[in-house]
Scaffold this motif. Structure first.
Motif, mmCIF file in Angstrom:
data_model
loop_
_atom_site.group_PDB
_atom_site.id
_atom_site.type_symbol
_atom_site.label_atom_id
_atom_site.label_comp_id
_atom_site.label_asym_id
_atom_site.label_seq_id
_atom_site.Cartn_x
_atom_site.Cartn_y
_atom_site.Cartn_z
ATOM 1 N N TYR A 172 -19.787 39.411 3.435
ATOM 2 C CA TYR A 172 -20.602 39.926 2.342
ATOM 3 C C TYR A 172 -19.697 40.554 1.286
ATOM 4 O O TYR A 172 -18.747 41.277 1.612
ATOM 5 N N CYS A 173 -20.004 40.304 0.013
ATOM 6 C CA CYS A 173 -19.193 40.787 -1.097
ATOM 7 C C CYS A 173 -20.023 41.744 -1.958
ATOM 8 O O CYS A 173 -21.114 41.378 -2.408
ATOM 9 N N TYR A 174 -19.502 42.940 -2.174
ATOM 10 C CA TYR A 174 -20.176 43.968 -2.956
ATOM 11 C C TYR A 174 -19.298 44.349 -4.148
ATOM 12 O O TYR A 174 -18.080 44.166 -4.114
ATOM 13 N N GLU A 175 -19.930 44.913 -5.159
ATOM 14 C CA GLU A 175 -19.192 45.398 -6.320
ATOM 15 C C GLU A 175 -19.620 46.829 -6.604
ATOM 16 O O GLU A 175 -20.788 47.090 -6.922
ATOM 17 N N LEU A 176 -18.682 47.766 -6.467
ATOM 18 C CA LEU A 176 -18.978 49.157 -6.752
ATOM 19 C C LEU A 176 -19.055 49.377 -8.269
ATOM 20 O O LEU A 176 -18.596 48.543 -9.055
ATOM 21 N N PHE A 177 -19.623 50.524 -8.663
ATOM 22 C CA PHE A 177 -19.737 50.902 -10.074
ATOM 23 C C PHE A 177 -20.504 49.838 -10.860
ATOM 24 O O PHE A 177 -20.159 49.484 -11.980
ATOM 25 N N CYS A 178 -21.546 49.334 -10.220
ATOM 26 C CA CYS A 178 -22.327 48.247 -10.790
ATOM 27 C C CYS A 178 -23.787 48.454 -10.405
ATOM 28 O O CYS A 178 -24.090 48.903 -9.299
ATOM 29 N N LYS A 179 -24.696 48.127 -11.307
ATOM 30 C CA LYS A 179 -26.123 48.320 -11.045
ATOM 31 C C LYS A 179 -26.817 47.039 -10.608
ATOM 32 O O LYS A 179 -28.033 47.015 -10.401
ATOM 33 N N ASP A 180 -26.066 45.946 -10.463
ATOM 34 C CA ASP A 180 -26.650 44.691 -9.999
ATOM 35 C C ASP A 180 -27.031 44.796 -8.527
ATOM 36 O O ASP A 180 -26.483 45.609 -7.782
ATOM 37 N N LYS A 181 -27.961 43.935 -8.101
ATOM 38 C CA LYS A 181 -28.351 43.917 -6.697
ATOM 39 C C LYS A 181 -27.150 43.615 -5.812
ATOM 40 O O LYS A 181 -26.302 42.802 -6.149
ATOM 41 N N GLN A 182 -27.110 44.296 -4.675
ATOM 42 C CA GLN A 182 -25.989 44.155 -3.751
ATOM 43 C C GLN A 182 -26.474 43.635 -2.380
ATOM 44 O O GLN A 182 -27.580 43.966 -1.966
ATOM 45 N N PRO A 183 -25.644 42.844 -1.687
ATOM 46 C CA PRO A 183 -24.330 42.362 -2.126
ATOM 47 C C PRO A 183 -24.453 41.356 -3.265
ATOM 48 O O PRO A 183 -25.468 40.677 -3.384
#
Length: 507
Positions: A449-460
Motif C-alpha cells: 500500500y502506498c500513502y502520501e503524507l501532507f496530502c488531503k487526497d484519499k489514502q492510500p
C-alpha cells in the motif's frame, strides 16, 4: 531596426541578472533551457545556480542525497541530475494513479541456513529475515537464520557476519545502522538474545568497507522485554526503547556510558535520536498526541560508566513527567485535535532526518531536522482518517563538552487530514515505513500500500503488486513477504522465498 535592438532575448541580460532569473525557474524548465544554446547552457551549468535549485527543493521533492554526501564534492552534472530526478519522481508519484507501477532494479538470492530450527520452511525463514537496504543501494543488512549478515547486491555475495557477543547469545533480534566518514564506515547496533535467559546484549559493530572487516566495539547487557525493543543508532549514541516498561536506555558506545529515561504512566509509541535530541511520541489517557524533544546535553553529569557498573539496575535514571510549562530541556508539542467526536487516535509511525541539501545558516548549526508523524483517527460513525504532521526541530549542543546549548525548538509546519478508504486489513495491524519525501508504505502480501503524507487526497493513494507473491491469509509466524524502505531514495527492499528484490513504485 538595428541588430542591437533586435537582440532582446535572455542572453542579452547582464550575467548576474540572468543567473538570478534561472535560480527562480522550475528545475525542469532550467533543464530545458540549458539545451537551447551554448550561452544558456553555460549559465545553467553554473555551480551556484544548480546549488541554489537543489537547496530550494522541498521535502516532498527530497533528492537522493545521503547524509554523508557533501554538496561541495558533487559535480555540477551530479547536482543537476539529482534536482531533475527528484522533481520528476515527485511528479510521477502523483500522476501514476491508483495502480503504482512496480519497477525492479536488482535482486539477490540468499543462501539460507539448513538448521532444524526452520524445518526447511522458506516462509518461516522469510518472516525472520528483516532486510534493510543501505543508502546507495549497493549493500543490504539482514538477519539470516540467527545471524546478522551484510550482503553485496553488486556481487551477490555475503560480505560479513556479525560475531555474537557470547556463545549463549547468538540470536539477533533487531538492528539499526548508520554510515559515517563519508560512507566509508558502517556503524551497526544490534540486540542479541537467548530464549532461555532474561538478559539481552546490545552490541555495536564497526565495519570498514575498504578492508571489508568488521569488529565489535561495544557490548553491554540489558533487561529482557516482553516485546522486542526498538533500537536506533546515531553517531556515538544508541537508543533502546522498552515499550512495556515506558523506558528508554541511552548508550554512548564510545564512552561506555548509559543513562535511563523514565516517563511514567505515558505510552511511548515511538522514539528516535536526531539533531542532538531524543524525540519521543507520547500518548496518555485523556491526552492528545504529543511529540517531545529532550536535549542530549541536558543529560550531562547523569551518565553511568557501564564498565564499572554492569548491572543495569544500578544505572542512573532520569524521570520526566512532561507536565507544566516548557523548559530549556524538554519541549512539548501538542498535536491538534482533528475531531471532537474521535473515538480512537493512534500513532502509526514517525520519521526524522536532517536534510543534507538544506542551506546551513551558521557554521555550528548542523541544520534543521524534519520530523514526520503519521497517525490514525476513527470517528463515532466508523469513518477513518490518516493524520499527518510535519514538524521542524532546531536547537542543539555545541562543542565537544556539549555545554553551550541552544534551547530546543519544535514547530508544527503543517497538518493534514485525509480519508482512509476501506482496506482488506485493519490499518492498525500494518507496519509502516516513511521516507524523506513524505511517502509511506505498508505491506500486505501480495500488495504494497502506498500513502502520501501532507496530502488531503484519499489514502492510500495506490498500491503495487509484487510479482510472484500469492494472496495469503496473514500469519505473523508464516508471512510470505517482508519489506523495508530505504528512506533517502524511497527504494523498497522486498524479501520472499529467500530472494531479495530492490524495487520502486510509481516512478
Amino acid at each position: 531596426m538595428s541588430n542591437k535592438e533586435k537582440k532582446r532575448d535572455l542572453s542579452s541580460l547582464p550575467p548576474e541578472t540572468f543567473a538570478e532569473v534561472i535560480r527562480n525557474c522550475h528545475p525542469k524548465d532550467v533543464a530545458h533551457m540549458r539545451q537551447t544554446c551554448k550561452g544558456a547552457k553555460h549559465f545553467c551549468d553554473s555551480r551556484d545556480v544548480q546549488k541554489s535549485l537543489l537547496q530550494k527543493l522541498d521535502v516532498t521533492q527530497a533528492p537522493n542525497i545521503t547524509p554523508y554526501d557533501r554538496l561541495d564534492k558533487l559535480s555540477v552534472e551530479q547536482m543537476a541530475s539529482k534536482v531533475v530526478k527528484a522533481v520528476e519522481s515527485s511528479d510521477r508519484w502523483q500522476d501514476s494513479g491508483e495502480n503504482k507501477r512496480y519497477a525492479e532494479e536488482a535482486s539477490l538470492r540468499i543462501i539460507t541456513p539448513h538448521t532444524q530450527h526452520y524445518h526447511g520452511n522458506s516462509d518461516e525463514w522469510t518472516a525472520s529475515m528483516r532486510p534493510r537496504l543501505l543508502p546507495g543501494g549497493r549493500y543490504a543488512l539482514l538477519v539470516n537464520g540467527e545471524d546478522l549478515q551484510l550482503w553485496s547486491l553488486e556481487h551477490s555475495t555475503r560480505v560479513w557476519v556479525a560475531e555474537p557477543p557470547h556463545a549463549n547469545f547468538r540470536i539477533c533480534d533487531t538492528f539499526d545502522f548508520e554510515l559515517l566518514q563519508g560512507g566509508k564506515v558502517l556503524i551497526i547496533a544490534t540486540k542479541f538474545s537467548n530464549l532461555m535467559d532474561s538478559e539481552r546484549f546490545v552490541c555495536v559493530y564497526k565495519f570498514d568497507f575498504a578492508s571489508q572487516k568488521g569488529t565489535c566495539v561495544f557490548k553491554c547487557g540489558v533487561p529482557s522485554s516482553f516485546l522486542s525493543p526498538q533500537l536506533m543508532v546515531r553517531g556515538e549514541l544508541v537508543m533502546v526503547l522498552f515499550t512495556p516498561q515506558n523506558q528508554i536506555i541511552l548508550f554512548n558506545w564510545k564512552k561506555s556510558e548509559a543513562v535511563k529515561l523514565d516517563y511514567h504512566r505515558r505510552v511511548n509509541t515511538a522514539s528516535l535520536v536526531e539533531n542532538h535530541h531524543i524525540v519521543i511520541a507520547l500518548k496518555a489517557e485523556d491526552e492528545d498526541l504529543k511529540v517531545v524533544a529532550i536535549s542530549i546535553s541536558s543529560l550531562d553529569g547523569k551518565w553511568t560508566n557501564v564498565r564499572h557498573h554492569s548491572n543495569w539496575a544500578q544505572w542512573r535514571c532520569v524521570k520526566y513527567s512532561f507536565s507544566g510549562e516548557n523548559n530549556r530541556d524538554v519541549i512539548r508539542l501538542r498535536l491538534p485535535n482533528q475531531s471532537d467526536n474521535a473515538t480512537e487516535r493512534v500513532f502509526l509511525g514517525m520519521h526524522a532526518f536532517t536534510p543534507a541539501w538544506y542551506p546551513k545558516t551558521r557554521t555550528n548549526n548542523p541544520g534543521i531536522a524534519e520530523i514526520f508523524v503519521a497517525a490514525y483517527e476513527k470517528l463515532e460513525d466508523d469513518s477513518q482518517y490518516l493524520l499527518s504532521y510535519r514538524i521542524q526541530l532546531s536547537g542543539h549542543a555545541v562543542g565537544a563538552a556539549r555545554r553551550a546549548v541552544a534551547a530546543p525548538d519544535l514547530s508544527l509546519v503543517s497538518e493534514d487530514r485525509a480519508i482512509l478508504t476501506q482496506q482488506s486489513r485493519d490499518p492498525l495491524e500494518l507496519k509502516y515505513d516513511i521516507t524523506n519525501a513524505g511517502r509511506m508504505f505498508a505491506r500486505y502480501a501480495p500488495n504494497v500500500y502506498c500513502y502520501e503524507l501532507f496530502c488531503k487526497d484519499k489514502q492510500p493513494v495506490g498500491y503495487g503488486q509484487i510479482p510472484g507473491i500469492e494472496d495469503s491469509v496473514f500469519d505473523e509466524e508464516n508471512e510470505p513477504m517482508v519489506m523495508s524502505v530505504e528512506p533517502v531514495s524511497s527504494a523498497v527492499l522486498i524479501g520472499s522465498d529467500a530472494l531479495l528484490r530492490v524495487a520502486r513504485f510509481g516512478s
